[in-house]
Design a protein around this motif. Structure first.
Motif, mmCIF file in Angstrom:
data_model
loop_
_atom_site.group_PDB
_atom_site.id
_atom_site.type_symbol
_atom_site.label_atom_id
_atom_site.label_comp_id
_atom_site.label_asym_id
_atom_site.label_seq_id
_atom_site.Cartn_x
_atom_site.Cartn_y
_atom_site.Cartn_z
ATOM 1 N N GLN A 75 0.811 -1.183 -0.165
ATOM 2 C CA GLN A 75 -0.034 0.056 -0.129
ATOM 3 C C GLN A 75 1.023 1.248 -0.053
ATOM 4 O OE1 GLN A 75 -2.408 -0.371 3.294
ATOM 5 N NE2 GLN A 75 -3.972 -1.756 2.572
ATOM 6 N N ARG A 76 2.002 1.122 0.746
ATOM 7 C CA ARG A 76 2.836 2.321 0.729
ATOM 8 C C ARG A 76 3.810 2.575 -0.377
ATOM 9 N NH1 ARG A 76 3.017 5.774 4.412
ATOM 10 N NH2 ARG A 76 5.177 6.225 4.027
ATOM 11 N N GLU A 77 3.550 1.680 -1.338
ATOM 12 C CA GLU A 77 4.682 1.676 -2.419
ATOM 13 C C GLU A 77 4.553 2.741 -3.181
ATOM 14 O OE1 GLU A 77 6.519 -1.250 -5.872
ATOM 15 O OE2 GLU A 77 4.920 -2.104 -4.481
ATOM 16 N N THR A 78 3.380 3.227 -3.438
ATOM 17 C CA THR A 78 2.911 4.383 -4.208
ATOM 18 C C THR A 78 2.752 5.787 -3.436
ATOM 19 O OG1 THR A 78 0.685 3.953 -4.024
ATOM 20 C CG2 THR A 78 1.995 2.841 -5.903
ATOM 21 N N VAL A 80 4.958 9.831 8.717
ATOM 22 C CA VAL A 80 4.671 10.929 9.871
ATOM 23 C C VAL A 80 4.111 12.045 9.255
ATOM 24 C CG1 VAL A 80 6.983 11.758 9.407
ATOM 25 C CG2 VAL A 80 5.835 12.481 11.470
ATOM 26 N N VAL A 81 4.381 12.400 8.015
ATOM 27 C CA VAL A 81 3.768 13.589 7.420
ATOM 28 C C VAL A 81 2.538 13.120 6.778
ATOM 29 C CG1 VAL A 81 3.896 15.043 5.316
ATOM 30 C CG2 VAL A 81 6.054 14.540 6.320
ATOM 31 N N GLU A 82 2.090 11.834 6.404
ATOM 32 C CA GLU A 82 1.061 11.175 6.096
ATOM 33 C C GLU A 82 -0.075 11.346 7.180
ATOM 34 O OE1 GLU A 82 -0.700 7.085 4.214
ATOM 35 O OE2 GLU A 82 1.486 7.191 4.918
ATOM 36 N N ALA A 83 0.742 10.925 8.292
ATOM 37 C CA ALA A 83 -0.489 10.950 9.621
ATOM 38 C C ALA A 83 -0.807 12.384 9.954
ATOM 39 C CB ALA A 83 0.347 10.229 10.730
ATOM 40 N N ALA A 103 -10.799 9.657 -2.145
ATOM 41 C CA ALA A 103 -10.007 10.642 -3.383
ATOM 42 C C ALA A 103 -8.680 10.358 -2.750
ATOM 43 C CB ALA A 103 -10.517 12.124 -3.312
ATOM 44 N N ALA A 104 -8.221 10.891 -1.675
ATOM 45 C CA ALA A 104 -6.797 10.841 -1.390
ATOM 46 C C ALA A 104 -6.218 9.392 -1.415
ATOM 47 C CB ALA A 104 -6.652 11.242 0.176
ATOM 48 N N VAL A 105 -6.935 8.262 -1.228
ATOM 49 C CA VAL A 105 -6.397 6.932 -1.438
ATOM 50 C C VAL A 105 -6.292 6.522 -3.043
ATOM 51 C CG1 VAL A 105 -6.768 4.652 -1.148
ATOM 52 C CG2 VAL A 105 -7.357 5.971 0.713
ATOM 53 N N GLN A 106 -7.192 7.120 -3.887
ATOM 54 C CA GLN A 106 -6.884 6.694 -5.403
ATOM 55 C C GLN A 106 -6.069 7.800 -5.911
ATOM 56 O OE1 GLN A 106 -10.963 7.403 -6.868
ATOM 57 N NE2 GLN A 106 -11.793 5.419 -6.040
ATOM 58 N N GLY A 165 -3.001 8.456 -4.723
ATOM 59 C CA GLY A 165 -2.015 7.722 -4.041
ATOM 60 C C GLY A 165 -1.201 8.701 -3.120
ATOM 61 N N ILE A 166 -2.175 9.711 -2.531
ATOM 62 C CA ILE A 166 -1.549 10.584 -1.354
ATOM 63 C C ILE A 166 -1.313 9.845 -0.082
ATOM 64 C CG2 ILE A 166 -1.431 13.003 -0.393
ATOM 65 C CD1 ILE A 166 -3.147 13.629 -2.814
#
Length: 545
Positions: A356-359, A365-368, A404-407, A409-410
């Motif tokens: 999941q984190r590959e893309t 930490v920034v993602e969280a 939308a954020a998941v699709q 890839g953010i």
């Protein structure tokens, strides 16, 4: 040159003298005058001829030569009290139609005519304006330098409704209103003892807000009451608009995200705290009553815990503690595990997370931090929006933005799940104040986990515990009875012992002479132990008859 400065100085002195004379003329005198026209002129000048200040003038005496004026503020008075008990009584009283002097008329109105409680005489303007703007009616008689104040307070008030916070399945459905008189009366109906003492004061140089403290004499420690009085008397501010003003002005510690005073709009919750030796602070104009002192464990307790069985209440309290910890460290654990401690994640789960984190281009930490900030914005927006669209906007916004954020890839799907669980967990605590604290502390844990992993989280936990142990609420340690340890007080912390085992009140709150709250042998006994007939028709052994 010297004459020029001398002339300029003389001009300034003349201007200052004129200014002082104008201020002395416009200054309100200290005491009421005997001239009715002069008194009315003072009232009009002081209130700016406000249209809601009603002036009703009547003429009494044999030849209608004595003028009597009734003053009141429209909207703050009880209309039947003014029309039926004051105006109509003055007009129809036979003694006031005889040949009498103004002073005699004042005596007749005070003793015979106005059949209302709370009639008193006033001679100074400060008290007169204070009572007038509180809803009382003022009676002037021409030729008398004394005014009568009749208690006619009323006006529109919100009826007693179910509280919107601290909701319970079992318990009272009554909630406090914005009126101090109504709120105090609700407590009087619950605690029927003359030892329930109330002391009132005015705080705010402009608003002159009614603030009352309530406690049970003989149960509360005198030191706690004196400390509350001292802190309230020290307040010097122009306005008090809500109990939050009082809370911020009397708290022990300023630099802390944790609340050191509790607040509620449930009368039964206030009654329970008063019976333990705490002090309640009522502020007119708000339904939220302050309870002091407050402890950390108190924010995880619900009033419903005491209405249910002790095993159910204890399990629920333990669940709240787990939820509170999740709301603080949920995203931080994910950041620490995926960034520094991958070996702690099971292999199959690690493969899924890594895929999941590959893309995802952002560090964990920034993602969280990004997702937490987004959810906080949605939560705050839903609170400020109208009720009709607030809940819809929060749900739709969370779904649309997350998907939308998941699709795009953010962010990864796992991060959306973690943040969602954390957001739900923050709403499971009974107190909204402690939930806000968890939301603030959560960001600190995420940053520590992103810098040092689980070692950073342990360091953050140590700092958090030390900070909590350093807090005080009206001088009482915030972590009592955990730190300092009080074994007798542990029965009502993160679990709750049975009601029949609550033999003593908390020692750190209660007067030493009144610790006992229930008698001996309150534990329920089976029928045979009380000499009653059992299901087979036999009497218990304890019955000798």
């Amino acid at each position: 040159m010297a004459s020029f400065f001398k002339q300029k100085r003389q001009v300034k002195q003349r201007e200052k003298k004129k200014e002082d004379e104008s201020q002395s003329k416009s200054k309100t005198p200290d005491y009421i005058e005997s001239s009715l026209s002069a008194n009315l002129e003072i009232v009009k000048k002081k209130t700016g001829k406000s249209p809601d200040i009603i002036i009703r003038t009547l003429k009494i005496g044999q030849n209608q030569e004595i003028k009597t004026t009734i003053l009141y503020v429209q909207g703050l008075i009880d209309n039947p009290s003014v029309t039926d008990f004051i105006i109509e009584s003055i007009m129809k009283n036979p003694h006031l139609s005889k040949n009498i002097l103004p002073l005699e008329a004042m005596e007749i109105i005070s003793e015979d005519v106005v059949s209302l409680g709370g009639v008193e005489r006033v001679t100074d303007w400060e008290k007169l304006f204070l009572t007038l703007l509180s809803g009382d009616s003022i009676i002037f008689v021409d030729g008398v330098n004394v005014a009568l104040v009749a208690s006619t307070r009323g006006g529109e008030k919100r009826s007693i409704q179910e509280p919107s916070t601290h909701l319970t399945v079992r318990g009272s459905r009554e909630g406090f209103t914005e009126s101090n008189g109504t709120n105090i009366a609700m407590l009087r109906r619950i605690i029927n003892t003359p030892d329930l003492w109330i002391e009132s004061m005015k705080i705010g140089t402009v608003t002159k807000t009614d603030v009352s403290i309530m406690y049970i004499n003989g149960i509360v420690k005198e030191g706690i009451v004196e400390e509350v009085k001292k802190r309230l008397n020290r307040i010097n501010i122009d306005s008090i608009l809500e109990s939050g003003y009082i809370e911020q002005l009397i708290e022990d510690q300023v630099m802390t995200p944790f609340p050191t005073l509790n607040h509620t709009e449930r009368p039964d919750m206030v009654a329970g705290n008063l019976l333990e030796g705490r002090v309640a602070i009522f502020v007119n104009g708000t339904p939220f009553v302050l309870i002091a002192p407050a402890l950390f464990v108190q924010f995880f307790q619900s009033v419903e815990d005491y209405y249910n069985r002790f095993d159910i209440a204890s399990a629920t309290r333990f669940l709240r503690i787990i939820v509170f910890i999740i709301s603080i460290v949920g995203p931080a654990v994910y950041v620490a595990a995926t960034t520094f401690h991958q070996e702690m994640i099971p292999t199959k789960l690690l493969v899924i997370v890594a895929a999941q984190r590959e893309t995802v281009p952002l560090p964990a930490v920034v993602e969280a931090l990004l997702m937490e900030m987004t959810f906080e914005i949605l939560r705050e927006a839903s609170l400020r929006m109208p009720k009709a669209v607030g809940s819809t906007m929060s749900i739709v916004g969370a779904l649309v933005i997350g998907q939308a954020a998941v699709q795009a890839g953010i962010v990864s799907p796992a991060m959306v799940i973690i943040v969602s669980i954390t957001a739900i967990a923050s709403f499971a605590t009974p107190s909204y104040a402690i939930a806000i604290s968890a939301r603030i502390v959560r960001f600190g844990f995420i940053i520590c986990a992103g810098m040092l992993g689980f070692y950073g989280m342990i360091l953050a936990f140590i700092i958090l515990i030390v900070h909590l142990c350093s807090l005080r609420s009206l001088g009482v340690p915030y972590m009592t009875p955990l730190a300092p340890l009080n074994p007798k007080g542990l029965g009502d912390t993160f679990f709750r012992r049975p009601i029949w085992a609550f033999k003593e009140r908390p020692q750190f709150l209660t007067n030493e002479n009144n610790l006992i709250r229930e008698g001996d042998n309150q534990r329920p006994l089976p029928p045979e132990s009380r000499g009653m007939k059992t299901s087979d028709g036999k009497k218990g052994e304890g019955n000798e008859s």
